[in-house]
Design an enzyme around this catalytic site. Structure first.
Site, short mmCIF file in Angstrom:
data_model
loop_
_atom_site.label_atom_id
_atom_site.label_comp_id
_atom_site.label_asym_id
_atom_site.label_seq_id
_atom_site.Cartn_x
_atom_site.Cartn_y
_atom_site.Cartn_z
N SER A 298 65.10 44.88 67.72
CA SER A 298 64.81 45.62 68.95
C SER A 298 63.44 46.28 68.88
O SER A 298 62.43 45.60 68.75
CB SER A 298 65.94 46.64 69.20
OG SER A 298 65.95 47.07 70.54
N ASP B 197 72.27 38.99 75.39
CA ASP B 197 71.24 40.04 75.35
C ASP B 197 70.24 39.83 76.49
O ASP B 197 69.69 38.74 76.64
CB ASP B 197 70.54 40.00 74.00
CG ASP B 197 69.56 41.14 73.80
OD1 ASP B 197 69.47 42.02 74.68
OD2 ASP B 197 68.88 41.15 72.75
N HIS C 156 73.25 42.31 72.15
CA HIS C 156 72.13 42.96 71.47
C HIS C 156 72.59 43.63 70.17
O HIS C 156 73.56 44.37 70.15
CB HIS C 156 71.51 43.98 72.42
CG HIS C 156 70.20 44.53 71.94
ND1 HIS C 156 69.10 43.75 71.76
CD2 HIS C 156 69.82 45.80 71.63
CE1 HIS C 156 68.09 44.50 71.36
NE2 HIS C 156 68.51 45.76 71.26
#
Length: 323
Positions: free
Chosen positions: A168, A264, A297
């Site tokens: 991320s 995601d 995610h």
């Protein structure tokens, strides 16, 4: 109750910025991090045999080092292993190198590669807006690249096989560092980078990116953590393929792995980044994209024992260990 007291109480209930579940900021200045990750101490991990320790780099940052059993198997001739420098995610507002989820992940990853891992802690926004996270991460990487920085790295780390990895916001940091002039001019360079569900965005939606609230959330969070953003979400630090972004031919590594997840919202940006790197670098760099199906995610941090999580870490380990 006085009017001033009542007003102060009201301010503490009024949300100015809502980026739940990551962070909320109230009019009073109070910050709430609903999913703040608990920290755990370093030490010997019973499951993997990996040993870890913390090293302070400054008053506000530290790294957590991980030494796998493979490093010390040959007592007379210590094995030189790849060095994996990891940057945690969390939207630049939560997370730590000492967080339980990352500690579990780095123990598993260090053992799987095997590699001497360096998990980097950096200052968080909004108390310390971007570029503070980049600055701390750069300082930590330079420290890791110094052969005499730590006995574990000096004895067991191979300076010719340094990898960056991060999820991320941490994936975003990996790209930023691999493009940094200090790293490109360092001589040794980087062997590779692993971007896991990297946080990139842009003004114009690509692929199947949703518009509306999701687009507003991404833009808002980026400008919250980086008040000096130029061009909003097309700031080159958030959109590495924006017209004003530095050319990806300057990426200082030999190979790139981009990991995306089917569920995601960031997956289209990850794939676009990989395609752009391949186009810019041509045969100079090996680009690999790995997509985890049916998951979202950073799923591997939430369910490290799941088969999909094991599959992802194993693919990363192969990427790091494969010459």
């Amino acid at each position: 109750m006085s009017s001033s007291t009542a007003s102060a109480g009201d301010d503490d209930d009024v949300v100015l910025h809502d980026f739940a579940p990551l962070i909320l900021e109230y009019r009073s200045g109070r910050l709430e991090r609903p999913i703040a990750m608990p920290r755990v101490p370093p030490g010997l991990d019973a499951a993997t045999g990996v040993l870890s320790k913390d090293v302070a780099l400054s008053e506000h940052s530290f790294v957590r080092l991980y030494l796998p059993p493979a490093a010390t198997t040959a007592k007379k001739h210590p094995t030189k292993l790849p060095v994996l420098v990891y940057f945690h995610g969390g939207g630049f507002v939560i997370g730590s190198a000492g967080s339980a989820a990352y500690h579990r992940c780095l123990n598993d990853l260090a053992a799987a590669c095997p590699a001497v891992a360096v998990s980097v802690d950096y200052r968080l926004a909004p108390e310390h807006p971007v570029p503070a996270a980049y600055e701390d991460s750069l300082a930590a990487l330079k420290w890791a690249l110094s052969a005499a920085s730590d006995p574990w790295l000096a004895a067991h780390g191979d300076p010719a096989r340094v990898f960056l990895a991060g999820d991320s916001a941490g994936g975003n940091i990996c790209h930023h560092l691999a493009m940094h002039q200090d790293i490109r001019g360092a001589g040794a360079g980087l062997k590779g980078i692993v971007l896991i569900h990297p946080w990139f965005w842009g003004k114009e939606p690509i692929g199947g990116e949703p518009r509306g609230s999701t687009q507003k959330m991404q833009k808002g969070l980026w400008e919250f953590v980086c008040p000096g953003a130029v061009g909003g979400e097309d700031d080159p630090r958030m959109n590495p393929t924006a017209p004003a972004a530095p050319g990806l031919e300057n990426l200082a590594c030999e190979k790139v792995m981009v990991c995306v997840a089917e569920g995601d919202v960031l997956r289209w940006r990850g794939k676009a980044y990989a395609e752009a790197v391949e186009k810019a670098k041509g045969h100079e760099v090996r680009v690999e994209v790995f997509e985890s199906e049916g998951v979202g995610h950073v799923f591997y941090l939430l369910e490290p024992a799941a088969e999909k999580a094991k599959e992802l870490l194993n693919r990363i380990a192969v990427f790091v260990s494969d010459e």
